[in-house]
Enzyme design. Structure first.
Site, PDB file in Angstrom:
ATOM      1  N   SER A  49     -36.279 -49.870  27.524  1.00  0.00           N
ATOM      2  CA  SER A  49     -35.195 -49.180  27.732  1.00  0.00           C
ATOM      3  C   SER A  49     -34.301 -49.274  26.475  1.00  0.00           C
ATOM      4  O   SER A  49     -34.515 -49.529  25.355  1.00  0.00           O
ATOM      5  CB  SER A  49     -34.245 -49.371  28.684  1.00  0.00           C
ATOM      6  OG  SER A  49     -33.659 -48.559  29.290  1.00  0.00           O
ATOM      7  N   ASP A 168     -38.442 -44.902  31.701  1.00  0.00           N
ATOM      8  CA  ASP A 168     -38.297 -45.940  31.422  1.00  0.00           C
ATOM      9  C   ASP A 168     -38.758 -46.824  31.636  1.00  0.00           C
ATOM     10  O   ASP A 168     -39.761 -47.044  32.730  1.00  0.00           O
ATOM     11  CB  ASP A 168     -36.972 -45.828  32.142  1.00  0.00           C
ATOM     12  CG  ASP A 168     -35.835 -46.556  31.703  1.00  0.00           C
ATOM     13  OD1 ASP A 168     -36.240 -48.054  30.396  1.00  0.00           O
ATOM     14  OD2 ASP A 168     -34.422 -47.337  32.149  1.00  0.00           O
TER      15      ASP A 168
END
Length: 429
Positions: A49, A168
């Site tokens: 991320s 993610d």
């Protein structure tokens, strides 16, 4: 110092943090100033991320001023939106992708290959992948876009990377290689990570999820909210300063600094070592051969009266990034009456803003429409086939024999023997 004695034997791993990626920026700046060998000699730098953004900035040699201006600039844009993340103009993925295309050098993929590791979560099975090789700069940017894509917060259709859809990376492996003894881990959440804030509450409960361990506390709850909805520029800037202090505590506990800086910040004298060495009083607990000095204090940002004396470069970058528009018009809209007027005008302005920004996003999406529609068609087809196969298996499955009814008898009554048919020859009288 164990694995730190030989160059190329340790890794760095940055967790997903959203807007709290400013903590990574502060920690990286501390390592760059006070222990540059930890950054230069690292074998590989992992990230998921927003941690992957910090990792690629290290690999490409970006300055702290660059990182602060881009991260806090995005927070400033969000601060100017009347509905924050609910405003139709809020498009974090498009913004980050454009910034990466403008800022990364053409040979960024060459610098990142075999030194950068990006955590990705494949959709829809949730399997984790670590990408370490990149053929082009566009492929590197696309991998970063995938690891930043938080479902529903960033959109509905996951981005594509090498023919598959990914989301993610923090949702499957938030801290790559955290269990490896030679990995230096960094996170803005209170927990057991190497470089992280130290919790002031006596809560000892921890939650292990997505290869990541953090304490269950109110501090982490509010930090989780700040990850997605930053309240102000000053809060994010203080988190960046806290990252610097956490990294400094990590270095001092392992004896990697020349002098005990944190003791002077809290106006205390360091404990006098018995043998005259700064390493005295260390607890010989090993993580790859490092001795830890637990007497080093935990310092918060509020305990530092003048952060500029600690890191002039970081403080200058933060002040520059937190500077707002000084015009009277901008100050009016940030004032109380200006905010009230903004919300009063929302019923008139919001429909036009919604149409404008949605139309612009549709134009940007047009080149990807065929691939996205084909993917959605395949996803719906697979779901329909799965439902059909399960329904068919339940309706046309093997018929099980009826259950035998067992009659329980009282111990005072004789047991009735089951009826059996004799298949032998019949007896004649």
């Amino acid at each position: 110092m164990g694995f730190l004695e030989e160059e190329g034997r340790w890794n760095l791993s940055f967790s997903g943090a959203g807007y709290l990626g400013a903590h990574h920026v502060g920690a990286t700046e501390c390592l760059r100033q006070r222990a540059p060998r930890l950054l230069q000699g690292a074998r590989r730098i992992y990230g998921s991320s927003s941690g992957a953004l910090n990792a690629v900035s290290i690999v490409c040699g970006k300055s702290v001023d660059f990182c602060c201006s881009h991260l806090l600039g995005m927070v400033g844009q969000l601060e100017r939106l009347s509905l924050s993340i609910l405003h139709p103009a809020y498009a974090p993925i498009e913004h980050v992708k454009q910034q990466l295309q403008d800022a990364l050098p053409p040979d960024a993929h060459v610098l990142a290959s075999q030194r950068l590791g990006i955590s990705l979560t494949r959709w829809p099975d949730g399997r984790n992948f670590l990408v370490t090789d990149f053929a082009t700069c566009d492929e590197l940017i696309q991998a970063l876009v995938c690891t930043l894509y938080f479902p529903f917060y960033c959109g509905l259709i996951p981005p594509e990377f090498r023919g598959e859809r990914y989301i993610d990376g923090a949702l499957s492996n938030n801290l790559p290689f955290a269990d490896c003894p030679s990995t230096i881990t960094v996170s803005p959440f209170h927990g057991t990570v190497d470089i992280c804030p130290q919790s002031t509450s006596p809560n000892l409960h921890e939650l292990n999820v997505f290869n990541f361990s953090f304490q269950i506390s109110t501090e982490n709850f509010f930090l989780g909210l700040i990850c997605l909805i930053p309240p102000s520029l000053e809060v994010v800037a203080d988190n960046c300063r806290q990252g610097y202090l956490d990294a400094l505590r990590f270095l001092e506990r392992r004896g990697l600094t020349k002098e005990p800086v944190l003791w002077t910040l809290v106006s205390k004298e360091p404990p006098a070592p018995a043998d005259g060495n700064w390493d005295a009083g260390c607890d010989q607990r090993w993580k790859g051969g490092l001795s830890l000095n637990w007497k080093v204090p935990h310092v918060q940002v509020k305990d530092v009266p003048n952060f500029e004396q600690l890191s002039p470069e970081l403080e200058a970058a933060l002040k520059k990034a937190c500077t707002r528009d000084p015009s009277r018009w901008a100050r009016f809209w940030h004032s109380g009456p200006g905010q009230v007027l903004t919300y009063l005008l929302l019923p008139c302005t919001l429909p036009f803003e919604y149409i404008y920004f949605r139309s612009r996003r549709l134009v940007v999406w047009l080149p990807d429409v065929p691939a996205d529609l084909w993917w959605m068609q395949g996803l719906l087809r697979n779901m329909a086939l799965e439902v059909f196969s399960r329904t068919k298996a339940q309706l046309l499955g093997p018929i099980s024999p009826p259950a035998t009814r067992v009659l329980e008898t009282s111990p005072l009554q004789p047991q009735i023997a089951p009826h059996r048919e004799e298949l032998g020859p019949t007896h004649q009288a």
